[in-house]
Every structure is written in structure tokens, then in C-alpha cells.
Design an enzyme around this catalytic site. Structure first.
Site, PDB file in Angstrom:
ATOM      1  N   ASP A 127       0.689  -0.667  -0.024  1.00  8.13           N
ATOM      2  CA  ASP A 127      -0.054  -0.023   0.217  1.00  8.13           C
ATOM      3  C   ASP A 127       0.688   1.470   0.092  1.00  8.13           C
ATOM      4  O   ASP A 127       1.434   2.071   1.047  1.00  8.13           O
ATOM      5  CB  ASP A 127      -0.787  -0.422   1.190  1.00  8.13           C
ATOM      6  CG  ASP A 127      -1.963   1.189   1.044  1.00  8.13           C
ATOM      7  OD1 ASP A 127      -2.136   2.005  -0.039  1.00  8.13           O
ATOM      8  OD2 ASP A 127      -3.344   1.272   2.455  1.00  8.13           O
ATOM      9  N   TRP A 128       1.237   2.054  -1.299  1.00 13.10           N
ATOM     10  CA  TRP A 128       1.858   2.572  -0.900  1.00 13.10           C
ATOM     11  C   TRP A 128       1.035   3.702  -1.936  1.00 13.10           C
ATOM     12  O   TRP A 128       1.131   4.081  -3.132  1.00 13.10           O
ATOM     13  CB  TRP A 128       2.989   2.865  -2.498  1.00 13.10           C
ATOM     14  CG  TRP A 128       4.524   0.987  -0.964  1.00 13.10           C
ATOM     15  CD1 TRP A 128       3.891   1.016  -0.453  1.00 13.10           C
ATOM     16  CD2 TRP A 128       5.598   0.785  -1.715  1.00 13.10           C
ATOM     17  NE1 TRP A 128       5.617   0.282   0.387  1.00 13.10           N
ATOM     18  CE2 TRP A 128       5.777   0.213  -1.075  1.00 13.10           C
ATOM     19  CE3 TRP A 128       6.677   1.812  -3.232  1.00 13.10           C
ATOM     20  CZ2 TRP A 128       7.453  -0.220  -1.111  1.00 13.10           C
ATOM     21  CZ3 TRP A 128       7.549   0.609  -3.135  1.00 13.10           C
ATOM     22  CH2 TRP A 128       8.406   0.311  -2.625  1.00 13.10           C
ATOM     23  N   GLU A 129       1.013   5.156  -1.553  1.00 11.30           N
ATOM     24  CA  GLU A 129      -0.257   5.596  -2.378  1.00 11.30           C
ATOM     25  C   GLU A 129       0.225   6.772  -2.310  1.00 11.30           C
ATOM     26  O   GLU A 129      -0.988   8.558  -2.841  1.00 11.30           O
ATOM     27  CB  GLU A 129      -1.717   5.707  -1.433  1.00 11.30           C
ATOM     28  CG  GLU A 129      -2.031   4.625  -1.684  1.00 11.30           C
ATOM     29  CD  GLU A 129      -3.616   4.182  -0.418  1.00 11.30           C
ATOM     30  OE1 GLU A 129      -4.300   4.791  -0.987  1.00 11.30           O
ATOM     31  OE2 GLU A 129      -3.483   3.388   0.782  1.00 11.30           O
ATOM     32  N   GLU A 130       1.522   7.413  -1.901  1.00  4.95           N
ATOM     33  CA  GLU A 130       1.693   9.310  -1.733  1.00  4.95           C
ATOM     34  C   GLU A 130       2.348   9.765  -3.234  1.00  4.95           C
ATOM     35  O   GLU A 130       1.810  10.858  -3.270  1.00  4.95           O
ATOM     36  CB  GLU A 130       3.036   8.599  -0.600  1.00  4.95           C
ATOM     37  CG  GLU A 130       2.416   8.790   0.711  1.00  4.95           C
ATOM     38  CD  GLU A 130       1.567   9.054   1.425  1.00  4.95           C
ATOM     39  OE1 GLU A 130       1.530  10.614   1.799  1.00  4.95           O
ATOM     40  OE2 GLU A 130       1.099   8.615   1.870  1.00  4.95           O
TER      41      GLU A 130
END
EC number: 3.2.1.35
Length: 419
Positions: A127-130
Site C-alpha cells: 500500500d504505497w499511495e503517496e
């Protein structure tokens, strides 16, 4: 719509794991519902039992948030993910160009070894959303990554003119972002090859709700489709796709189906990139609405879980946070929803998917709508447990099978070639 299910159906639910085969690759599982909710405290602290297994929902041992069936790695839990905090503080350098790829992979390898057993067969979700790995995808608050990349280019290439520095900033960002994401997936697949590795919320669709009903179609935005085509390397490096089908706040019920349908169809489109067989698609769905905290209704479950099953997805991951187990009252509230609404529907859909698979696909494939534009018939059992008519469905064959009804063995399409 009410599902009337007897005890026999509950007891007859097949588990997703069996015979040591990787999750979702066992040929008897056309559709799975997985639990990604930290609910262990309900039993351990408050004595409230959540009967997930009896309701056909696959969870980790003890209903832990991280485990052998599903583990989600947030931004601080795998490697040295670079990002800016809410106040602009740079973590791990802030931008991909500032991270040592070797140091990132070394730390990620240590965390994978520590978190996942060698025989891990579950979902490994990053979960890499930046930021988006493509420069053009960083708009709004994500423009901070463009600005920081431009500042980086000015430091590294002080003698170039501004336009050339901008080109260096863009190229440097995209190359470093790709390396971080692609090599992290490759590392995970090398260390835990039987797991299903992918990034949450990818592929994106851009069909969110902006309060304008007159022209809303649910179709993915053209720019999002173009970016997904550019991300061919990400799909090739993945072993599963995890798009989000979280219903946007305020989206009228009349548009729920179109919203979910087009997000999943885009996932099916890119699932073929770089693979001889489509990647499994498991959509992330919420238990509640984001703003109100209200549990999804029966009809909303049909338009999320039901549409996912009928379109031919491999499964749905149900996500929730610690608020669901924050008190004894919340745990009883969750149990009531599970037993009264969610669980009976999950049992119905998973058993219907199984029945359709055996009736139309020889048990070697999953059923999917022949015409996604005519979403009238769902994979539902009739009240009393009898199967429906599956004429509206065609077959999507599992690894190693082919033909209109998946009756032809194709050993050359085995899992080792497909992953």
C-alpha cells in the site's frame, strides 16, 4: 433482497485453502472473500467471537491483520519508501531519487523474511499511495513530489537550463519510482514465490464521483487509461491486482454498478500484460461508508461483492480499521452485521460461483458475464439453496485448462509459466 440460507449451506462452505495449494489457485475455488480487518481484539479482549470461517470468509489465524492468508505492507513496513508527511517532513529522502535502492531492498528482504513464512501462499499487498510512479499522475497534493524533484535536478545538474532540468527531474523521478516498485515486487516474488504480490489501488480508474449526475457514466478517465498502459512494467512484475471498489461518498445507488464494473474491467484489461494467463484480480471493498460509518446494505453488497463475482474476479478483500474492535459494543455491532447481513450473502455468492463453475466450466474455471453491459443476472442461489440458471455466463479457465467450457487440459499453461 433477502437470502434465506439454512445451516446446511453454512456447514457446506468450502475453505479457500486446501491441500497446500496457493490461495486462489486451487481449482475448486472460483471466488473467495478475504478478511483484512484487525478484529483479533474482539475475541481476545472482549470475548466476542466473529464466526468468519463458518460464514465462508477467509481470515488470518486469530483474525490478525497480518498473517499467512493476507498481509498488507503499509508505507513504513516494507523497505525505505520515500514520502512527505502532512507537514512536509521528508521520510527516506521524500522522493524516489533520494533512496538507495540497495538499502531499500536489503531492508525489505529482512522484513519479508521476518513477516512471512517460507511457504507463504497468501496475498501480499503493498500500500504505497503517496505518489504515482508516472510524473503526470502527481497532481493536487502530489505536486510536492514534482517540486522536490525539480529542486533535486537543480542541485544535481546546476549547469543545465531550466527546461533541461525539468526533463532531468521527470526522468529521474520516473526511473527511480519504477525501480523501487518493480524491484520490490520482484524481490517479494523471489523470496515468497507462492504468494500473490501486487500494489493496492492499482490499476487506477479515475471514475470517482464529483457530484454531477447528469453526465456520470462510470467509465474510467482517458488519462487514467493512458497511464495504466504506460505502467506495463508494473503489471508484468505483479502476480495479482488489487483495485479499489470503495464506493465514493454521495455516489447515487443507480451508479454503483457502473462504478464497480469499469474499475474491474480496467483491471482485467491490464491483467494480461506480460503474462500468458490473466493475473488474479481481487478487489478491495470497505465494510462501511467512509463518511458515515454505516455498514454496506444488502443491495450495496450485491453491487460490490456480487458484481465482482459476476464479472469473473478471483475474489474480494474486505478492509476495515481498528475502530471495528475498539470496544465490546463495536464488536457486537460487527458480529450482528456479519451474522445477519454480510455472512449470508458471502455464503450465497461463493456457493453460487462454485455451482456455476461445476455446471458450465467442468470445475476448471470461473463464470463471468458474457455481456457485462447487461448486468441483470448475478451468481446467486435461490432461496432454499437451489442453483440458478447460468446461461448468461461464460467460462474463464484456470491455469492449465482451455476451451469454451474449460474441458481441454493444457499443461503448457501451468502455474509456473503463468507466474
Amino acid at each position: 433482497m433477502t437470502m434465506q440460507l439454512g445451516l446446511a449451506l453454512v456447514l457446506g462452505v468450502a475453505m479457500c485453502l486446501g491441500c497446500g495449494q496457493p490461495l486462489l489457485r486451487a481449482p475448486e475455488r472460483p471466488f473467495c472473500v478475504l478478511w483484512n480487518v484487525p478484529s483479533a481484539r474482539c475475541k481476545a479482549r472482549f470475548g466476542v467471537h466473529l464466526p468468519l470461517e463458518a460464514l465462508g470468509i477467509t481470515a488470518n489465524h486469530g483474525q490478525r491483520f497480518h498473517g499467512q492468508n493476507i498481509t498488507i505492507f503499509y508505507k513504513s513496513q516494507l523497505g525505505l519508501y520515500p514520502y512527505f508527511g502532512p507537514r512536509g517532513t521528508a521520510h527516506n529522502g521524500g522522493i524516489p531519487q533520494a533512496v538507495s535502492l540497495d538499502h531499500h531492498l536489503a531492508r525489505a528482504a529482512y522484513q519479508i523474511h521476518r513477516s512471512l513464512r517460507p511457504g507463504f501462499t497468501g496475498l501480499a499487498v503493498l500500500d504505497w499511495e503517496e505518489w504515482c510512479p508516472l510524473w503526470a499522475g502527481n497532481w493536487g497534493r502530489r505536486q510536492a513530489y514534482q517540486a522536490a524533484s525539480c529542486a533535486w535536478a537543480q542541485r544535481v545538474y546546476p549547469n543545465l537550463d531550466p527546461q533541461e532540468q525539468l526533463c532531468k527531474a521527470r526522468a529521474g523521478f520516473e526511473e527511480a519510482a519504477r525501480a523501487l516498485m518493480e524491484d520490490t515486487l520482484r524481490l517479494g516474488r523471489m523470496l515468497r514465490p507462492h504468494g500473490l504480490w501486487g500494489f493496492y489501488h492499482y490499476p487506477a480508474c479515475g471514475n470517482g464521483w464529483h457530484g454531477t449526475a447528469s453526465n456520470y457514466t462510470g467509465h474510467c478517465h482517458a488519462a487514467a487509461l493512458a497511464r495504466n498502459t504506460q505502467l506495463y512494467w508494473l503489471w508484468a512484475a505483479s502476480s495479482a491486482l488489487f483495485p479499489s471498489i470503495y464506493l465514493p461518498p454521495g455516489l447515487p445507488p443507480a451508479y454503483h454498478q457502473a462504478f464497480v464494473r469499469y474499475r474491474l474491467e480496467e483491471a482485467f484489461r491490464v491483467a494480461l500484460v506480460g503474462h500468458p494467463h490473466p493475473l488474479p484480480v481481487l478487489a478491495y471493498a470497505r465494510l462501511t461508508h467512509r463518511n458515515s460509518g454505516r455498514f454496506l446494505s444488502q443491495d450495496e453488497l450485491v453491487q460490490t461483492i456480487g458484481v465482482s463475482a459476476a464479472l469473473g474476479a478471483s475474489g474480494v478483500v474486505l478492509w476495515g480499521d481498528l475502530s471495528f474492535s475498539s470496544s465490546e459494543e463495536e464488536c457486537w455491532h460487527l458480529r450482528g452485521y456479519l451474522v445477519g447481513t454480510l455472512g449470508p450473502y458471502v455464503i450465497n455468492v461463493t456457493r453460487a460461483a462454485m455451482a456455476c463453475s461445476h455446471q458450465r466450466c467442468h470445475g476448471h474455471g470461473r463464470c463471468a458475464w458474457q455481456d457485462p453491459g447487461q448486468l441483470k443476472v448475478f451468481l446467486h442461489l435461490h432461496p432454499g439453496g437451489s442453483p440458478g440458471a447460468w446461461e448468461s455466463f461464460s467460462c474463464r479457465c484456470y491455469w492449465g485448462w482451455a476451451g469454451p467450457t474449460c474441458q481441454e487440459p493444457r499443461p503448457e499453461l501451468g502455474p509456473e509459466e503463468a507466474t
